[in-house]
Design a protein around this motif. Sequence first.
Motif, PDB file in Angstrom:
ATOM      1  N   PHE A 254       0.811  -1.213   0.000  1.00  7.84           N
ATOM      2  CA  PHE A 254       0.000   0.000   0.000  1.00  7.84           C
ATOM      3  C   PHE A 254       0.848   1.269   0.000  1.00  7.84           C
ATOM      4  N   GLU A 255       2.158   1.145   0.212  1.00  6.78           N
ATOM      5  CA  GLU A 255       3.032   2.314   0.092  1.00  6.78           C
ATOM      6  C   GLU A 255       3.039   2.885  -1.316  1.00  6.78           C
ATOM      7  N   PHE A 256       2.702   2.066  -2.307  1.00  6.34           N
ATOM      8  CA  PHE A 256       2.697   2.518  -3.697  1.00  6.34           C
ATOM      9  C   PHE A 256       1.313   2.960  -4.165  1.00  6.34           C
ATOM     10  N   ASP A 257       0.337   2.910  -3.260  1.00 10.16           N
ATOM     11  CA  ASP A 257      -1.034   3.320  -3.587  1.00 10.16           C
ATOM     12  C   ASP A 257      -1.221   4.786  -3.211  1.00 10.16           C
ATOM     13  N   PRO A 258      -1.571   5.653  -4.160  1.00 13.20           N
ATOM     14  CA  PRO A 258      -1.749   7.080  -3.823  1.00 13.20           C
ATOM     15  C   PRO A 258      -2.833   7.328  -2.791  1.00 13.20           C
ATOM     16  N   ARG A 259      -3.790   6.421  -2.642  1.00 11.11           N
ATOM     17  CA  ARG A 259      -4.840   6.612  -1.648  1.00 11.11           C
ATOM     18  C   ARG A 259      -4.328   6.401  -0.228  1.00 11.11           C
ATOM     19  N   ASN A 261      -0.729   6.576   0.491  1.00 15.35           N
ATOM     20  CA  ASN A 261       0.544   7.270   0.642  1.00 15.35           C
ATOM     21  C   ASN A 261       0.588   8.433  -0.344  1.00 15.35           C
ATOM     22  N   LYS A 262       0.735   9.639   0.193  1.00 14.52           N
ATOM     23  CA  LYS A 262       0.728  10.817  -0.664  1.00 14.52           C
ATOM     24  C   LYS A 262       1.994  10.935  -1.507  1.00 14.52           C
ATOM     25  N   GLU A 263       3.070  10.222  -1.124  1.00 18.40           N
ATOM     26  CA  GLU A 263       4.292  10.281  -1.918  1.00 18.40           C
ATOM     27  C   GLU A 263       4.133   9.557  -3.254  1.00 18.40           C
ATOM     28  N   ALA A 264       3.271   8.553  -3.294  1.00 18.66           N
ATOM     29  CA  ALA A 264       3.028   7.834  -4.550  1.00 18.66           C
ATOM     30  C   ALA A 264       2.103   8.661  -5.440  1.00 18.66           C
ATOM     31  N   THR A 265       2.352   8.593  -6.725  1.00 23.29           N
ATOM     32  CA  THR A 265       1.577   9.393  -7.684  1.00 23.29           C
ATOM     33  C   THR A 265       1.158   8.539  -8.873  1.00 23.29           C
ATOM     34  N   ILE A 266       0.018   8.865  -9.404  1.00 29.18           N
ATOM     35  CA  ILE A 266      -0.477   8.296 -10.660  1.00 29.18           C
ATOM     36  C   ILE A 266      -0.590   9.452 -11.663  1.00 29.18           C
ATOM     37  N   ARG A 267       0.153   9.360 -12.754  1.00 30.24           N
ATOM     38  CA  ARG A 267       0.197  10.446 -13.727  1.00 30.24           C
ATOM     39  C   ARG A 267      -0.687  10.099 -14.926  1.00 30.24           C
ATOM     40  N   CYS A 294      -3.938  -6.753  -9.872  1.00 30.74           N
ATOM     41  CA  CYS A 294      -4.498  -6.174 -11.091  1.00 30.74           C
ATOM     42  C   CYS A 294      -4.758  -4.675 -10.978  1.00 30.74           C
ATOM     43  N   TYR A 295      -4.506  -4.088  -9.809  1.00 28.21           N
ATOM     44  CA  TYR A 295      -4.747  -2.663  -9.643  1.00 28.21           C
ATOM     45  C   TYR A 295      -3.695  -1.855 -10.383  1.00 28.21           C
ATOM     46  N   PRO A 296      -4.039  -0.664 -10.847  1.00 27.73           N
ATOM     47  CA  PRO A 296      -3.071   0.129 -11.640  1.00 27.73           C
ATOM     48  C   PRO A 296      -1.796   0.469 -10.875  1.00 27.73           C
ATOM     49  N   TYR A 297      -1.914   0.813  -9.575  1.00 30.37           N
ATOM     50  CA  TYR A 297      -0.702   1.192  -8.838  1.00 30.37           C
ATOM     51  C   TYR A 297       0.248   0.006  -8.697  1.00 30.37           C
ATOM     52  N   VAL A 325       9.912   3.943  -5.864  1.00 29.65           N
ATOM     53  CA  VAL A 325       9.590   2.523  -5.679  1.00 29.65           C
ATOM     54  C   VAL A 325      10.827   1.738  -5.280  1.00 29.65           C
ATOM     55  N   VAL A 326      11.958   2.006  -5.939  1.00 28.12           N
ATOM     56  CA  VAL A 326      13.195   1.282  -5.636  1.00 28.12           C
ATOM     57  C   VAL A 326      13.687   1.624  -4.238  1.00 28.12           C
ATOM     58  N   ARG A 327      13.552   2.872  -3.841  1.00 29.37           N
ATOM     59  CA  ARG A 327      14.018   3.289  -2.515  1.00 29.37           C
ATOM     60  C   ARG A 327      13.208   2.637  -1.398  1.00 29.37           C
TER      61      ARG A 327
END
Length: 756
Positions: A254-259, A261-267, A294-297, A325-327
């Motif tokens: 969930f760290e990669f989900d913008p909902r 974690n605000k640091e993650a972004t979907i452009r 299957c989720y986009p993030y 993501v790598v960090r």
Amino acid sequence: MAGQQFQYDDSGNTFFYFLTSFVGLIVIPATYYLWPRDQNAEQLRLKSLRRVHGRCLWYRLRLMKSQQSVVPRLKKAALLFGWAVFLLLAYKVSKLDREYQEYNPYEVLNLDPGSSSSEIKKQYRVLSLKYHPDRGGDEATFMRIAKAYAALTNEQSRKNWEMYGNPDGPSATSFGIALPAWIVDQKNSMLVLLVYGLAFMVILPVVVGTWWYRSIRYSGDQILINTTQLFMHFMYKTPNMNMKRLVMVLTAAFEFDPRSNKEATIRPTDNIEVPQLIRELGNINVKKKEPPFCYPYSLKARVLVLAHMARMDVREELEEDQRFVVRKSPALLQEMINVGCQLTMMANSRGGFHAPRLVTIENCMKLTQMIVQGLQESKSPLLQLPHFEEEHLRYCISKKYKVRSLQDLVSLKDSDRRLMLRVLDEEKYDEVMAVLGSFPHITMDTKLQVLDDEDSNNITAGSIVTVTVTLTRKRMMDVFEKEQEPQTCPGDETAPTEEVQGDTSKAKAKQVWQNKSKGTKKTAKSKKKKLTKKKATPAPVKSKQANGSVAGNDAASPAAAKDDDEEVSDKGSESDEGETNKDSPSERDDDSDKQSDTEVDEMAGDDEEEWEALQQSIQRRERALLETKSKVTHTAYSLDYPEEKQEWWWLYIADRRDQTLVSMPYHVCTLKDTEEVELKFPAPSKTGNYQYSVILRSDSYLGLDQIKPLKLEVHEAKAMLDNHPQWDIPDTEEEDEEQEDSDGIEESEDDDDDND
């Protein structure tokens, strides 16, 4: 009885004391914690790392950040402003007049202490004529003069002044509040209430609530609780997880989900860039319909991680997302290892479900290495070095050199290594050797024992076994420099030529980083065999031939015969002495007493040594608990990792045959030069021989893992004695104790009678 009075500061002087203290409590700790580090020291540190890490991504990003950042200047300006305010307030306080002074009637009358009563009356008359209201004087001054005169002439007033400091007696206790009086003024009441309500009923609850609701979402390692639950679900569901599945679970965090974690972004451009990367990568299970894969993030994070390990170039729009993501990935993989250990312990204690397999946890460790180095699982560890490309590997794996690992590259002679890497110019070759020399070389020594036991070397069923592992870190440069030194002594004329030395050293030289246990075991076995052979070979039996000479010694000299006669005579004398000893029981008793004394002394010496060793281990553990070591060890070399990474290690014991963990992995984060780690596990409940492995794995490098065998011989536990000798109390002692108790009861009864 005196009352109490609360007074606000009408003049505003005491308010400055409060304000100075308040500003000081903020400025001093803030300066200690927030003052920027010395930029010159940081620049010098980066300069010292430039030769090895100059090509690394994190190094280039750090240089750019240090040049562009204005945050240190803003911090310095804010702290300097705070200190200016603090010093200004301190100066203001130092100039304030002293308001509260001790009452002294002699000072009021302008007399010296100890003046006589006549002098007091005379001075009072003079001052009364001057300050009396009827004569145009000041009434307040005259009242003070009259009060001082009464305090020195009236006996009751003088007594009150001596006891309470006031001629009128005890006055009401006054409490001064260091706030200006206008705060409680009725005109400003609404404004003050508004400020108080806004500060304590709106701002403070919002700040505390925001901090609380944000903190409860994270674990102690700053990982989202939902991510930990996700990892536990999939590791419980799939105990045997391959690398492809592991990448999918990792990127579903969930760290990669913008909902979350605000640091993650979907452009918006992800709909164009991500499918293009998917086509370049090939099969990555895009059609997997299982949530959250299957989720986009999750799909985006998976593509970015795989592109990073494949060392593919991505567009500028995705570079920042890929670095994020790598960090985050190494910390998430460490959390996944912790979850696997928790499930293993639950399975061992409760049962009812399958614990994660050893291969799953080891794949997490290996995936950490792959992400830090930006390499795929099937790639050669040599690609961790700078300027090494796929086409250069064919020179390394040729039949002439057979270099497939970093250790093989180090073991080559410098001339052969330079010839193999002839495609690199001198500058690139020097950089390769500098990086290779900075890689770690770890030696691992193990010691097996059972602490807090009478026989620490005897492992019984169910006992707690402690394996003390001593890790020593050196640089590869130190290792291959020692190996390049000639082993022949100076001045040895029979030394072989250089060519012969090169051939023999290449064929016979023992590599330092290889597991030395095999060689040591072989030598130990060979020595044991030689000793047993020497012991087993009986003394040559001297069978006489017909001519009177000993067989096998035809040319025996008379001296040899004489020696034989002396040996026979010695043996005869020894036998005679033995016979005489048999006839003297007192001497035999003395010998037995001496032998028993020596045995007791030896046992006492062994006990003292064991006690000292136990005390040293306890002190060492106490020091380890009290001191906090820094986790800054050595900077790991990584070409494409976006931030500075420290060398850390995993150390654990495993049963590779059953694919299970024996001890939980210990994350070694403080290994600079030498580190001692204790691994504890319960011995098997069944007796027999067990073969385990002590495994050391890096979280930063590929190809530097070590495996050392650990043999465990489990014996049957000693039976518990029902009647221990220390509990055998003779009947006479019991009777004496009962008699003493009865005597004590009788004495107490007699005392009671006497009291009555």
